[in-house]
Design a protein around this motif. Structure first.
Motif, short mmCIF file in Angstrom:
data_model
loop_
_atom_site.label_atom_id
_atom_site.label_comp_id
_atom_site.label_asym_id
_atom_site.label_seq_id
_atom_site.Cartn_x
_atom_site.Cartn_y
_atom_site.Cartn_z
N TYR A 20 -4.27 7.03 1.88
CA TYR A 20 -3.92 5.67 1.46
C TYR A 20 -4.29 5.48 0.00
O TYR A 20 -5.28 6.03 -0.49
CB TYR A 20 -4.65 4.62 2.30
CG TYR A 20 -4.23 4.55 3.74
CD1 TYR A 20 -3.08 3.86 4.12
CD2 TYR A 20 -4.98 5.15 4.74
CE1 TYR A 20 -2.69 3.77 5.44
CE2 TYR A 20 -4.59 5.08 6.08
CZ TYR A 20 -3.45 4.39 6.42
OH TYR A 20 -3.07 4.30 7.73
N ILE B 112 -7.17 -0.96 7.66
CA ILE B 112 -6.54 0.32 7.32
C ILE B 112 -6.91 1.32 8.40
O ILE B 112 -8.09 1.61 8.60
CB ILE B 112 -7.01 0.80 5.93
CG1 ILE B 112 -6.73 -0.28 4.88
CG2 ILE B 112 -6.33 2.10 5.55
CD1 ILE B 112 -7.32 0.03 3.52
N TYR C 50 0.84 -1.20 0.00
CA TYR C 50 0.00 0.00 0.00
C TYR C 50 0.87 1.24 0.00
O TYR C 50 2.07 1.19 0.30
CB TYR C 50 -0.94 0.01 1.21
CG TYR C 50 -0.27 0.08 2.56
CD1 TYR C 50 -0.08 1.30 3.21
CD2 TYR C 50 0.16 -1.07 3.21
CE1 TYR C 50 0.53 1.37 4.46
CE2 TYR C 50 0.76 -1.01 4.46
CZ TYR C 50 0.94 0.20 5.08
OH TYR C 50 1.54 0.27 6.32
N VAL D 89 -1.36 0.10 8.28
CA VAL D 89 -2.20 -1.03 7.90
C VAL D 89 -1.84 -2.22 8.77
O VAL D 89 -0.67 -2.61 8.86
CB VAL D 89 -2.04 -1.37 6.41
CG1 VAL D 89 -2.78 -2.66 6.08
CG2 VAL D 89 -2.59 -0.22 5.55
N VAL E 274 -3.88 -0.20 -2.49
CA VAL E 274 -3.78 -1.28 -1.50
C VAL E 274 -4.03 -2.61 -2.21
O VAL E 274 -5.06 -2.80 -2.86
CB VAL E 274 -4.81 -1.08 -0.37
CG1 VAL E 274 -4.67 -2.19 0.67
CG2 VAL E 274 -4.64 0.30 0.27
#
Length: 339
Positions: A244, A226, A50, A65, A247
Motif C-alpha cells: 500500500y 487497511i 490509495y 481498504v 493513502v
C-alpha cells in the motif's frame, strides 16, 4: 517494500504480510491490518485514495481498504469481526469495503475484479444456500472491464462516500475510480440493476434504492482500515504480501499521483520503461514493441480517455492532434498525435 507507484517521490511502501498456514480460526498470522480512528468524524462526503499492489501467487479474502463509521466513536464494530448480522436500527455502524473480489478470492490470478463489499442499514441478506438467513457484505462490482485489475501492478483506487442526509432518507452515495477512471456511481435512483441474494448486478432492472447508511446522525465516517486478511487455507503456506502507498483521506477528489499537468516538467517527460512506441509522432496507429497487459491513455489535463488490455497497438484515429501520455504496464510515455 522498495516498490513504489509510478510518479511517487518516495522510495518505500507499506507491506502487509499474512501466512495462510492453518485452518485455525484464531491464527494471528492470517490478519495483517492497520486501523486509524478519527476523533472528529465527517457527516457529509469524504474521499479516500490509495495505491495497492498484490502478490498474484496467492488468493485473497478481505484485502483492500475499508472505511466506515461507528457510534459511539470509540467502538470498533465491525472492525475486529466483519459480522453476520447488521445493526438493527442503523444507529451503531456502517462499513464500506473496497477490496479484491471475484476469481482471486478463490485461487491465484493475474487479473481479478475490484469492487465494494458493504454493510449498512438496508443491506440484503442471503435467502438460500448455506448462508441463508445471514448477512455478509453486499457486493457491488462495475461491469466495466477496467474493474478487473492487474494484480501484480500498482493500481490507484479512489472512492467517494456520501452519507445520507437526512438520516431518514436513502440519499447516500458511492463512487469508485480505478487508475483515474470513474467506473461506478451508486445513489438513489441509479444505476439500474437487480439483486442476486447479496450481490447487486448493474444493468437491466430497477433503479437502485440508494444507501441509507445510518438512522442516527451520531453515526459518521470516523475510521479507515487497511487490510490483508487471509482465509483459512493450508494450500498457500508462503507469505502473502500486499503493498500500500499514498493513502489520503480528503474532502474533495484527489486523483492519481501520475496524472500529467498542464504546467511545469511536462515537455521533459521521457520513456520510463524498455517498451518502445512507434511511430512517434503518430498519425493513425501506434504500435508497441511487445504486448501490453494494461494500457491507459491520458490527455494533458490528466483525463483518462482510453483504458484497454492485452494489445500490441492502438488506433489514434479519433484522437485530436496534440500531446498524450500512455501508461503501458508500469512504463510511462509521452506521444504526439499529428493527423
Amino acid at each position: 517494500s522498495n516498490s513504489v507507484p509510478l510518479g511517487s517521490h518516495g522510495s518505500q511502501s507499506l507491506k502487509l504480510t499474512t501466512v495462510e498456514n492453518s485452518t485455525a480460526s484464531n491464527d494471528p498470522s492470517e490478519d495483517a491490518n492497520i486501523l486509524k480512528k478519527f476523533s472528529t468524524g465527517i457527516s457529509d462526503s469524504v474521499f479516500v485514495r490509495y495505491y495497492a499492489k498484490f502478490n498474484n501467487a496467492h488468493a485473497f479474502h478481505h484485502t483492500g481498504v475499508w472505511i466506515g463509521g461507528t457510534n459511539p466513536s470509540n467502538s470498533c464494530w465491525p472492525c475486529n469481526y466483519p459480522g453476520r448480522a447488521i445493526p438493527a436500527s442503523g444507529d451503531s455502524a456502517f462499513v464500506v469495503g473496497t477490496e479484491i473480489r471475484g476469481a482471486a478470492n478463490i485461487s491465484p490470478q493475474s487479473f481479478s475484479k475490484f469492487g465494494f463489499y458493504n454493510y449498512w442499514l438496508d443491506m440484503k441478506g442471503f435467502t438460500s444456500g448455506p448462508a441463508a438467513g445471514k448477512y455478509y457484505g453486499n457486493e457491488f462490482i462495475s461491469p466495466n472491464s477496467a474493474s478487473s485489475i492487474d494484480m501484480n501492478a500498482w493500481n490507484c483506487i479512489e472512492i467517494m462516500l456520501k452519507l445520507n442526509n437526512p438520516v431518514s432518507e436513502s440519499t447516500g452515495e458511492l463512487k469508485m475510480w480505478i487508475n483515474g477512471q470513474l467506473l461506478a456511481h451508486y445513489g438513489k435512483g441509479f444505476p439500474n440493476g437487480t439483486w442476486s441474494q447479496a450481490t447487486f448486478n448493474e444493468g437491466a432492472g430497477n433503479p437502485f434504492d440508494g444507501f441509507r447508511w445510518r438512522s442516527n446522525p451520531a453515526v459518521v465516517f470516523n475510521y479507515i482500515w487497511i487490510k490483508n486478511y487471509a482465509s483459512d487455507n493450508t494450500a498457500y503456506p508462503t507469505p502473502n504480501d500486499v503493498l500500500y502507498d499514498h493513502v489520503i483521506v480528503a474532502k474533495k477528489y484527489i486523483g492519481p499521483i501520475y496524472e500529467p499537468k498542464t504546467t511545469g516538467s511536462i515537455d521533459n517527460i521521457k520513456s520510463s520503461s524498455a517498451i518502445i512506441l512507434y511511430p512517434n509522432p503518430a498519425t493513425d496507429i501506434i504500435t508497441f514493441s511487445k504486448s501490453i497487459n494494461h494500457l491507459i491513455v491520458f490527455n494533458t489535463l490528466g483525463k483518462n480517455i482510453l483504458t484497454t488490455r492485452n494489445v500490441n497497438s492502438i488506433s489514434l484515429a479519433e484522437f485530436p492532434n496534440g500531446v498524450y501520455f500512455i501508461k503501458a504496464d508500469d512504463g510511462f510515455h509521452k506521444i504526439i498525435v499529428k493527423h
